[in-house]
Design a protein around this motif. Structure first.
Motif, PDB file in Angstrom:
ATOM      1  N   VAL A  15      72.105  42.898  66.103  1.00 31.35           N
ATOM      2  CA  VAL A  15      72.080  43.662  64.868  1.00 31.35           C
ATOM      3  C   VAL A  15      71.556  42.773  63.752  1.00 31.35           C
ATOM      4  N   LYS A  16      70.662  43.290  62.943  1.00 32.83           N
ATOM      5  CA  LYS A  16      70.071  42.506  61.853  1.00 32.83           C
ATOM      6  C   LYS A  16      71.119  42.257  60.778  1.00 32.83           C
ATOM      7  N   PRO A  17      71.382  41.004  60.429  1.00 37.86           N
ATOM      8  CA  PRO A  17      72.366  40.709  59.387  1.00 37.86           C
ATOM      9  C   PRO A  17      71.916  41.258  58.046  1.00 37.86           C
ATOM     10  N   ASP A  18      72.876  41.738  57.255  1.00 36.23           N
ATOM     11  CA  ASP A  18      72.552  42.322  55.959  1.00 36.23           C
ATOM     12  C   ASP A  18      72.181  41.275  54.922  1.00 36.23           C
ATOM     13  N   ASP A  19      72.587  40.026  55.166  1.00 39.84           N
ATOM     14  CA  ASP A  19      72.354  39.011  54.153  1.00 39.84           C
ATOM     15  C   ASP A  19      71.020  38.297  54.312  1.00 39.84           C
ATOM     16  N   ILE A  20      70.178  38.731  55.280  1.00 37.35           N
ATOM     17  CA  ILE A  20      68.878  38.104  55.474  1.00 37.35           C
ATOM     18  C   ILE A  20      67.812  39.009  54.902  1.00 37.35           C
ATOM     19  N   GLU A  21      66.951  38.464  54.074  1.00 37.73           N
ATOM     20  CA  GLU A  21      65.869  39.236  53.474  1.00 37.73           C
ATOM     21  C   GLU A  21      64.588  39.032  54.275  1.00 37.73           C
ATOM     22  N   PHE A  22      64.095  40.107  54.872  1.00 40.66           N
ATOM     23  CA  PHE A  22      62.906  40.030  55.696  1.00 40.66           C
ATOM     24  C   PHE A  22      61.706  40.600  54.950  1.00 40.66           C
ATOM     25  N   PRO A  23      60.499  40.072  55.204  1.00 38.28           N
ATOM     26  CA  PRO A  23      59.308  40.625  54.572  1.00 38.28           C
ATOM     27  C   PRO A  23      58.924  41.936  55.228  1.00 38.28           C
ATOM     28  N   ASP A  24      57.926  42.635  54.645  1.00 39.04           N
ATOM     29  CA  ASP A  24      57.528  43.909  55.213  1.00 39.04           C
ATOM     30  C   ASP A  24      56.629  43.739  56.431  1.00 39.04           C
ATOM     31  N   PHE A  25      56.127  42.530  56.684  1.00 33.24           N
ATOM     32  CA  PHE A  25      55.341  42.265  57.887  1.00 33.24           C
ATOM     33  C   PHE A  25      56.333  42.086  59.020  1.00 33.24           C
ATOM     34  N   ALA A  26      56.648  43.161  59.732  1.00 33.37           N
ATOM     35  CA  ALA A  26      57.793  43.150  60.631  1.00 33.37           C
ATOM     36  C   ALA A  26      57.488  43.896  61.915  1.00 33.37           C
ATOM     37  N   ALA A  27      58.374  43.730  62.893  1.00 34.88           N
ATOM     38  CA  ALA A  27      58.209  44.360  64.188  1.00 34.88           C
ATOM     39  C   ALA A  27      58.258  45.876  64.071  1.00 34.88           C
ATOM     40  N   GLU A  28      57.415  46.527  64.893  1.00 36.54           N
ATOM     41  CA  GLU A  28      57.357  47.987  64.992  1.00 36.54           C
ATOM     42  C   GLU A  28      56.995  48.662  63.672  1.00 36.54           C
ATOM     43  N   ALA A  29      56.269  48.000  62.804  1.00 38.04           N
ATOM     44  CA  ALA A  29      55.819  48.636  61.562  1.00 38.04           C
ATOM     45  C   ALA A  29      54.511  48.021  61.116  1.00 38.04           C
ATOM     46  N   VAL A  30      53.588  48.858  60.684  1.00 38.51           N
ATOM     47  CA  VAL A  30      52.361  48.326  60.097  1.00 38.51           C
ATOM     48  C   VAL A  30      52.752  47.507  58.877  1.00 38.51           C
ATOM     49  N   PRO A  31      52.228  46.300  58.711  1.00 39.10           N
ATOM     50  CA  PRO A  31      52.723  45.400  57.674  1.00 39.10           C
ATOM     51  C   PRO A  31      52.327  45.763  56.246  1.00 39.10           C
ATOM     52  N   LEU A  32      52.101  47.042  55.989  1.00 37.48           N
ATOM     53  CA  LEU A  32      51.834  47.452  54.627  1.00 37.48           C
ATOM     54  C   LEU A  32      52.909  48.407  54.131  1.00 37.48           C
ATOM     55  N   THR A  33      53.884  48.706  54.967  1.00 47.12           N
ATOM     56  CA  THR A  33      54.928  49.638  54.578  1.00 47.12           C
ATOM     57  C   THR A  33      56.056  48.894  53.886  1.00 47.12           C
ATOM     58  N   GLU A  57      52.448  57.118  64.830  1.00 46.67           N
ATOM     59  CA  GLU A  57      53.031  56.870  63.523  1.00 46.67           C
ATOM     60  C   GLU A  57      52.101  57.347  62.406  1.00 46.67           C
ATOM     61  N   VAL A  58      52.679  57.590  61.230  1.00 53.42           N
ATOM     62  CA  VAL A  58      51.916  58.100  60.099  1.00 53.42           C
ATOM     63  C   VAL A  58      50.845  57.093  59.686  1.00 53.42           C
ATOM     64  N   SER A  59      49.654  57.595  59.389  1.00 54.16           N
ATOM     65  CA  SER A  59      48.575  56.714  58.977  1.00 54.16           C
ATOM     66  C   SER A  59      48.794  56.242  57.542  1.00 54.16           C
ATOM     67  N   HIS A  60      47.993  55.257  57.142  1.00 54.33           N
ATOM     68  CA  HIS A  60      48.092  54.691  55.802  1.00 54.33           C
ATOM     69  C   HIS A  60      46.857  55.057  55.003  1.00 54.33           C
ATOM     70  N   SER A  61      46.997  55.055  53.698  1.00 55.36           N
ATOM     71  CA  SER A  61      45.894  55.451  52.826  1.00 55.36           C
ATOM     72  C   SER A  61      45.561  54.315  51.867  1.00 55.36           C
ATOM     73  N   TRP A  67      43.735  55.305  57.353  1.00 55.42           N
ATOM     74  CA  TRP A  67      43.442  54.450  58.496  1.00 55.42           C
ATOM     75  C   TRP A  67      44.695  54.250  59.335  1.00 55.42           C
ATOM     76  N   SER A  68      44.490  53.937  60.603  1.00 59.40           N
ATOM     77  CA  SER A  68      45.613  53.667  61.509  1.00 59.40           C
ATOM     78  C   SER A  68      45.143  52.709  62.589  1.00 59.40           C
ATOM     79  N   ILE A  69      46.095  51.958  63.134  1.00 60.95           N
ATOM     80  CA  ILE A  69      45.815  51.008  64.209  1.00 60.95           C
ATOM     81  C   ILE A  69      46.586  51.460  65.437  1.00 60.95           C
TER      82      ILE A  69
END
Length: 314
Positions: A15-33, A57-61, A67-69
């Motif tokens: 389980v991801k700890p709540d006290d860790i701040e992760f960037p948006d470049f993350a697993a299972e997500a396009v790194p612009l979300t 997954e939903v494309s990005h604009s 666009w989508s990958i």
């Protein structure tokens, strides 16, 4: 017995700890979300790896173009092309497009503004020719692009993954395509030690652009991201560096401080490894194209093709 297995599997869930701040470049997500994605980093090292998104997954604009990958490896970048718009890409990345669209080229060495742009592209590891996918029809078109070697596609958004006013220093040939205002040039490394031993050479690829523009890069294997704090240093295999913000300092470290000669000769990593010093964002790959070619060449050499003919994998 079944209940025991289910209980054991439940205990192994991380389980991801709540006290860790992760960037948006993350697993299972396009790194612009900006969505909160599940990130697997149980050791809390700060190294985040990018798992490509599902095609559903939903494309990005970006700038009116969606666009989508798609794909988990050897990916395909699909973009919509409104009427009157043009997609700029590198040679060999075209896969498919709308039947009413056209392909053109621009020889940057012979542009009206001079040959400076073309020379910068060549020194940065790109061809002097731009491929233009043009939509001159009255309806919306589409294009599909893919890297020139088995690779993933990394969308680098200026103003998000690269700070406003900053540039991105990439390995030679990393650039694949762009959306918006992106300049592909070169950056000179004037340090004798790093230009010779850090793995990026004297002329490094430099990407810069206005906020919200995107440069699509190609990189092999698993893509790993880390945001370095001010003064934080990591040691990286020289061939594993995809790129970094220009605020990151590039250096080298000697392999084998104790048994130096033995490590350099028999350790497989050479005399030096690359160091990266924050602040800034760093992107790494587990299988560079040069390493991939070396592995394929070794396999062909070991097995042989039975004909005695040489096989060229360059």
């Amino acid at each position: 017995k079944t209940k025991s297995k289910a209980k054991k599997a439940k205990e192994n869930v991380v389980v991801k700890p709540d006290d860790i701040e992760f960037p948006d470049f993350a697993a299972e997500a396009v790194p612009l979300t900006a969505e909160d994605a599940q990130v697997f980093d149980p050791l809390r090292t700060g190294f985040i790896w990018y798992t490509p998104p599902l095609a559903s997954e939903v494309s990005h604009s970006t700038g009116g173009q969606e666009w989508s990958i798609a794909g988990h490896d050897m990916q395909v970048l699909t973009m919509t092309v409104p009427s009157g718009e043009t997609i700029i890409t590198e040679i060999g990345s075209f896969m498919y497009m709308h039947p009413k669209m056209d392909t053109k080229v621009e020889l940057t060495l012979c542009s009206a503004s001079g040959c400076g742009e073309g020379c910068n592209r060549i020194f940065g590891g790109e061809d002097c020719v731009k491929v233009l996918l043009v939509n001159e029809s009255g309806e919306q078109g589409y294009v599909g692009l893919t890297p020139n070697f088995p690779a993933k596609i990394i969308p680098i958004k200026f103003g998000t993954h690269v700070g406003s006013g900053k540039s991105f220093i990439a390995q030679s040939g990393a650039y694949m395509a762009e959306l918006g205002d992106v300049d592909v040039g070169c950056n000179l490394d004037l340090s004798l030690t790093t230009c010779c031993c850090a793995g990026l050479g004297l002329c490094r690829q430099k990407l810069s652009g206005s906020d919200d523009s995107i440069a699509f890069l190609s990189a092999g294997g698993t893509i790993v991201y880390k945001h370095l704090n001010d003064g934080e240093v990591i040691t990286v295999d020289s061939g594993s560096v995809v790129g970094f913000e220009d605020s990151v300092g590039l250096g080298i470290t000697f392999n084998g401080r104790v048994f130096g000669c033995c490590t350099c000769c028999f350790g497989g990593e050479g005399c030096f490894s690359t160091t990266l010093k924050g602040p800034g964002k760093v992107y790494m790959q587990s299988m560079s194209f040069s390493r991939f070619k070396a592995a394929v060449a070794q396999t062909i050499e070991d097995r042989g093709d039975g004909s005695g003919a040489d096989v060229n994998v360059a």
